[in-house]
Scaffold this active site. Sequence first.
Site, PDB file in Angstrom:
ATOM      1  N   ALA A 249       5.838   8.023  23.319  1.00 35.37           N
ATOM      2  CA  ALA A 249       6.448   6.698  23.107  1.00 35.37           C
ATOM      3  C   ALA A 249       6.194   6.109  21.720  1.00 35.37           C
ATOM      4  O   ALA A 249       6.484   4.934  21.486  1.00 35.37           O
ATOM      5  CB  ALA A 249       6.037   5.706  24.185  1.00 35.37           C
ATOM      6  N   ALA A 250       5.701   6.907  20.774  1.00 38.74           N
ATOM      7  CA  ALA A 250       5.531   6.398  19.401  1.00 38.74           C
ATOM      8  C   ALA A 250       6.886   5.952  18.845  1.00 38.74           C
ATOM      9  O   ALA A 250       7.006   4.889  18.230  1.00 38.74           O
ATOM     10  CB  ALA A 250       4.930   7.469  18.502  1.00 38.74           C
ATOM     11  N   GLY A 251       7.903   6.772  19.092  1.00 37.49           N
ATOM     12  CA  GLY A 251       9.243   6.432  18.607  1.00 37.49           C
ATOM     13  C   GLY A 251       9.769   5.164  19.276  1.00 37.49           C
ATOM     14  O   GLY A 251      10.408   4.328  18.632  1.00 37.49           O
ATOM     15  N   ASP A 252       9.503   5.000  20.568  1.00 38.13           N
ATOM     16  CA  ASP A 252       9.948   3.791  21.285  1.00 38.13           C
ATOM     17  C   ASP A 252       9.219   2.564  20.751  1.00 38.13           C
ATOM     18  O   ASP A 252       9.814   1.492  20.592  1.00 38.13           O
ATOM     19  CB  ASP A 252       9.665   3.927  22.790  1.00 38.13           C
ATOM     20  CG  ASP A 252      10.412   5.094  23.400  1.00 38.13           C
ATOM     21  OD1 ASP A 252      11.499   5.432  22.886  1.00 38.13           O
ATOM     22  OD2 ASP A 252       9.897   5.678  24.376  1.00 38.13           O
TER      23      ASP A 252
HETATM   24  P1  ATP Z   1       7.780  10.327  20.330  1.00 45.72           P
HETATM   25  O1  ATP Z   1       6.454  11.019  20.326  1.00 45.72           O
HETATM   26  O2  ATP Z   1       7.805   9.059  21.076  1.00 45.72           O
HETATM   27  O3  ATP Z   1       8.934  11.235  20.682  1.00 45.72           O
HETATM   28  P2  ATP Z   1       9.110  10.302  17.848  1.00 45.72           P
HETATM   29  O4  ATP Z   1       9.076  11.799  17.646  1.00 45.72           O
HETATM   30  O5  ATP Z   1      10.399   9.684  18.237  1.00 45.72           O
HETATM   31  O6  ATP Z   1       7.975   9.867  18.823  1.00 45.72           O
HETATM   32  P3  ATP Z   1       7.643  10.035  15.454  1.00 45.72           P
HETATM   33  O7  ATP Z   1       8.351  10.271  14.179  1.00 45.72           O
HETATM   34  O8  ATP Z   1       6.700  11.089  15.925  1.00 45.72           O
HETATM   35  O9  ATP Z   1       8.701   9.615  16.514  1.00 45.72           O
HETATM   36  O10 ATP Z   1       6.803   8.707  15.334  1.00 45.72           O
HETATM   37  C1  ATP Z   1       7.433   7.436  15.234  1.00 45.72           C
HETATM   38  C2  ATP Z   1       6.644   6.580  14.279  1.00 45.72           C
HETATM   39  O11 ATP Z   1       5.325   6.439  14.799  1.00 45.72           O
HETATM   40  C3  ATP Z   1       6.463   7.193  12.894  1.00 45.72           C
HETATM   41  O12 ATP Z   1       7.575   6.869  12.065  1.00 45.72           O
HETATM   42  C4  ATP Z   1       5.170   6.534  12.446  1.00 45.72           C
HETATM   43  O13 ATP Z   1       5.434   5.258  11.900  1.00 45.72           O
HETATM   44  C5  ATP Z   1       4.392   6.381  13.760  1.00 45.72           C
HETATM   45  N1  ATP Z   1       3.458   7.497  13.938  1.00 45.72           N
HETATM   46  C6  ATP Z   1       3.710   8.672  14.514  1.00 45.72           C
HETATM   47  N2  ATP Z   1       2.627   9.493  14.455  1.00 45.72           N
HETATM   48  C7  ATP Z   1       1.654   8.770  13.829  1.00 45.72           C
HETATM   49  C8  ATP Z   1       0.300   9.030  13.460  1.00 45.72           C
HETATM   50  N3  ATP Z   1      -0.266  10.193  13.709  1.00 45.72           N
HETATM   51  N4  ATP Z   1      -0.378   8.039  12.837  1.00 45.72           N
HETATM   52  C9  ATP Z   1       0.189   6.837  12.585  1.00 45.72           C
HETATM   53  N5  ATP Z   1       1.461   6.538  12.901  1.00 45.72           N
HETATM   54  C10 ATP Z   1       2.197   7.480  13.516  1.00 45.72           C
HETATM   55  O1  RIB Z   2       9.840   8.370  24.504  1.00 45.98           O
HETATM   56  C1  RIB Z   2       8.883   8.582  25.508  1.00 45.98           C
HETATM   57  C2  RIB Z   2       9.542   8.611  26.836  1.00 45.98           C
HETATM   58  O2  RIB Z   2      10.380   9.743  26.889  1.00 45.98           O
HETATM   59  C3  RIB Z   2       8.591   8.779  27.995  1.00 45.98           C
HETATM   60  O3  RIB Z   2       8.121   7.551  28.495  1.00 45.98           O
HETATM   61  C4  RIB Z   2       9.408   9.565  29.000  1.00 45.98           C
HETATM   62  O4  RIB Z   2       9.795   8.818  30.108  1.00 45.98           O
HETATM   63  C5  RIB Z   2      10.616  10.056  28.229  1.00 45.98           C
HETATM   64  O5  RIB Z   2      11.719   9.365  28.588  1.00 45.98           O
END
Ligand code: ATP
Ligand code: RIB
Length: 305
Positions: A249-252
């Site tokens: 959920a980092a992207g969310d």
């Molecule tokens: P998810 O894991 O939810 O699929 P995502 O792949 O959509 O995430 P990422 O690019 O991995 O998105 O991360 C989204 C944002 O989170 C990044 O642009 C950054 O700002 C922050 N982020 C991700 N990883 C880190 C980290 N290790 N340390 C600090 N900030 C981070």
């Molecule tokens: O972005 C993270 C989310 O992706 C999780 O909460 C999971 O439900 C999937 O939809």
Amino acid sequence: MAVVVFGSVNMDLVARVPRLPVPGETLTGHQFDTIPGGKGANQAVAVGRLGVPTQLVGRVGGDRFGQDLIASLETAGVGCDRLLIDQSITSGVAVIAVDSVGENHIIIIPGANGRVDRTDVERLKPVLSAAKVLLLQLEIPLNAVIAAAQVAKAAGITVILDPAPAQGNLPAELYPLVDVITPNQVEASQLVGFPVKDRETAARAASVLRQRGVQMAIVKLGKQGALCQTAAETFSIPAFPVEVVDTVAAGDAFNGGFAAALAQDFPIQKAVTWGAAVAALSVTKTGAQTSLPSLHELEEFLELH
Ligand code: ATP
Ligand code: RIB
């Protein structure tokens, strides 16, 4: 309502494992948790925790998970009166493995999310009239996403599309309906057809996406931060230095923080910084909705950094 989210709601079934399994392998994990998630719901909770009025439109199933998912949303201040409980199906589920360095694998079973259609867009219309920002993702059927974007665009509402999960390229008609697109590296690579792995390739990808009709592209680059491009400027926001526990959920979190700032008319650089800070805070805690910070936590974090 300042921010409306039209999207998915999942219960995340999370297994902690020492490393991610390879095909055919059986691994023993050391922890199991059931945590509210789903890209739409996570983004709504991220906005709600930051004190910005928000509403989620979508579907949960008529099962126990559906009730628990609604409870989690309401606790975060997310309006759920336009969330349909579809008694004929189960709620969306995500089966997630998280390894010792916080990387993850996710399998989605859409359940009620897969039933979202034009009737849900009709339920969305009245709440859009009071909205500033519409947040969309791709965990509900694409034709419903396009229909929602058309309605919002016609009403002059800012449309943010998180093209996640990655599903190859998108129909050409969708791009001009989107004000801000926010792919991660995998999604950006699939959308533009070349590998996106650093700021330089992210800038090239952003420019391709803008040529297709979006106003602004923000490429999320994991621990390399994010790159933002508009017609006027291209800039990067580095990732905040934090200890990573779990990146689910980092992207969310990023999208929620960014949308909450846009809804308050903050300048773009500050809005992207809010996205990066909310995302950084989220990776320091386990789970999806359990990892999203409050406004107080965000303000303290920004003051420290
Ligand atoms: P998810 O894991 O939810 O699929 P995502 O792949 O959509 O995430 P990422 O690019 O991995 O998105 O991360 C989204 C944002 O989170 C990044 O642009 C950054 O700002 C922050 N982020 C991700 N990883 C880190 C980290 N290790 N340390 C600090 N900030 C981070
Ligand atoms: O972005 C993270 C989310 O992706 C999780 O909460 C999971 O439900 C999937 O939809």
